[in-house]
Design a protein around this motif. Structure first.
Motif, PDB file in Angstrom:
ATOM      1  N   GLU A  85      37.931  32.764  35.525  1.00 48.26           N
ATOM      2  CA  GLU A  85      38.819  33.829  35.992  1.00 48.26           C
ATOM      3  C   GLU A  85      38.142  35.177  35.776  1.00 48.26           C
ATOM      4  O   GLU A  85      37.508  35.412  34.755  1.00 48.26           O
ATOM      5  N   CYS A  86      38.273  36.064  36.747  1.00 47.44           N
ATOM      6  CA  CYS A  86      37.693  37.396  36.640  1.00 47.44           C
ATOM      7  C   CYS A  86      38.309  38.129  35.448  1.00 47.44           C
ATOM      8  O   CYS A  86      39.521  38.086  35.234  1.00 47.44           O
ATOM      9  N   ALA A  87      37.464  38.822  34.675  1.00 46.12           N
ATOM     10  CA  ALA A  87      37.920  39.520  33.473  1.00 46.12           C
ATOM     11  C   ALA A  87      38.483  40.912  33.759  1.00 46.12           C
ATOM     12  O   ALA A  87      38.961  41.584  32.843  1.00 46.12           O
ATOM     13  N   ALA A  88      38.438  41.345  35.012  1.00 45.55           N
ATOM     14  CA  ALA A  88      38.962  42.668  35.354  1.00 45.55           C
ATOM     15  C   ALA A  88      40.491  42.630  35.370  1.00 45.55           C
ATOM     16  O   ALA A  88      41.091  41.717  35.943  1.00 45.55           O
ATOM     17  N   LYS A 145      32.325  45.100  42.500  1.00 45.26           N
ATOM     18  CA  LYS A 145      33.425  46.069  42.608  1.00 45.26           C
ATOM     19  C   LYS A 145      34.329  45.986  41.371  1.00 45.26           C
ATOM     20  O   LYS A 145      34.697  47.012  40.798  1.00 45.26           O
ATOM     21  N   CYS A 146      34.671  44.783  40.949  1.00 45.77           N
ATOM     22  CA  CYS A 146      35.494  44.630  39.743  1.00 45.77           C
ATOM     23  C   CYS A 146      34.746  45.113  38.505  1.00 45.77           C
ATOM     24  O   CYS A 146      35.317  45.778  37.648  1.00 45.77           O
ATOM     25  N   GLY A 147      33.468  44.783  38.402  1.00 47.95           N
ATOM     26  CA  GLY A 147      32.667  45.233  37.268  1.00 47.95           C
ATOM     27  C   GLY A 147      32.578  46.743  37.211  1.00 47.95           C
ATOM     28  O   GLY A 147      32.717  47.351  36.143  1.00 47.95           O
ATOM     29  N   ASN A 148      32.371  47.373  38.351  1.00 46.44           N
ATOM     30  CA  ASN A 148      32.306  48.833  38.400  1.00 46.44           C
ATOM     31  C   ASN A 148      33.635  49.456  38.003  1.00 46.44           C
ATOM     32  O   ASN A 148      33.675  50.476  37.312  1.00 46.44           O
ATOM     33  N   ARG A 149      34.738  48.846  38.451  1.00 47.04           N
ATOM     34  CA  ARG A 149      36.059  49.364  38.113  1.00 47.04           C
ATOM     35  C   ARG A 149      36.295  49.308  36.602  1.00 47.04           C
ATOM     36  O   ARG A 149      36.803  50.251  35.997  1.00 47.04           O
ATOM     37  N   VAL A 150      35.902  48.206  35.967  1.00 48.99           N
ATOM     38  CA  VAL A 150      36.068  48.055  34.518  1.00 48.99           C
ATOM     39  C   VAL A 150      35.206  49.068  33.776  1.00 48.99           C
ATOM     40  O   VAL A 150      35.667  49.727  32.836  1.00 48.99           O
ATOM     41  N   ARG A 151      33.945  49.216  34.197  1.00 51.07           N
ATOM     42  CA  ARG A 151      33.058  50.168  33.511  1.00 51.07           C
ATOM     43  C   ARG A 151      33.526  51.610  33.694  1.00 51.07           C
ATOM     44  O   ARG A 151      33.475  52.416  32.761  1.00 51.07           O
ATOM     45  N   ALA A 204      34.597  54.171  30.716  1.00 57.00           N
ATOM     46  CA  ALA A 204      34.000  55.499  30.584  1.00 57.00           C
ATOM     47  C   ALA A 204      35.061  56.581  30.593  1.00 57.00           C
ATOM     48  O   ALA A 204      35.008  57.552  29.828  1.00 57.00           O
ATOM     49  N   TYR A 205      36.059  56.439  31.472  1.00 57.65           N
ATOM     50  CA  TYR A 205      37.144  57.409  31.548  1.00 57.65           C
ATOM     51  C   TYR A 205      37.921  57.438  30.239  1.00 57.65           C
ATOM     52  O   TYR A 205      38.239  58.510  29.706  1.00 57.65           O
ATOM     53  N   ALA A 206      38.195  56.267  29.668  1.00 57.67           N
ATOM     54  CA  ALA A 206      38.937  56.208  28.398  1.00 57.67           C
ATOM     55  C   ALA A 206      38.131  56.839  27.276  1.00 57.67           C
ATOM     56  O   ALA A 206      38.679  57.522  26.411  1.00 57.67           O
TER      57      ALA A 206
END
Length: 74
Positions: free
Chosen positions: A34-37, A57-63, A67-69
């Protein structure tokens, strides 16, 4: 005409079912992950130990969220 379309749809679904059965019972049966995003409901074949997301795309969204947090925390 509609009968031909129904036959083609049934043939396509049959091929999809065969592929799914092969995926779940074949040599790669232990790899579906299962995707971890967060918010993603997709599954993928884990081809590498470090892979955690179904797409880049999911990996970029998580990273980006991480970074934002981190910036928000400072």
């Amino acid at each position: 005409m509609a009968e031909v379309a129904a036959h083609e749809a049934a043939a396509a679904l049959s091929l999809l079912a065969e592929d799914a059965a092969d995926l779940l019972t074949g040599a790669e049966a232990g790899q579906p992950t299962e995707c971890a995003a967060r918010g993603c409901a997709r599954w993928f074949l884990r081809s590498h130990r470090a892979r955690r997301w179904c797409t880049t795309k999911c990996g970029n969204r998580v990273r980006a969220a991480r970074a934002y947090a981190a910036r928000k925390e400072r």
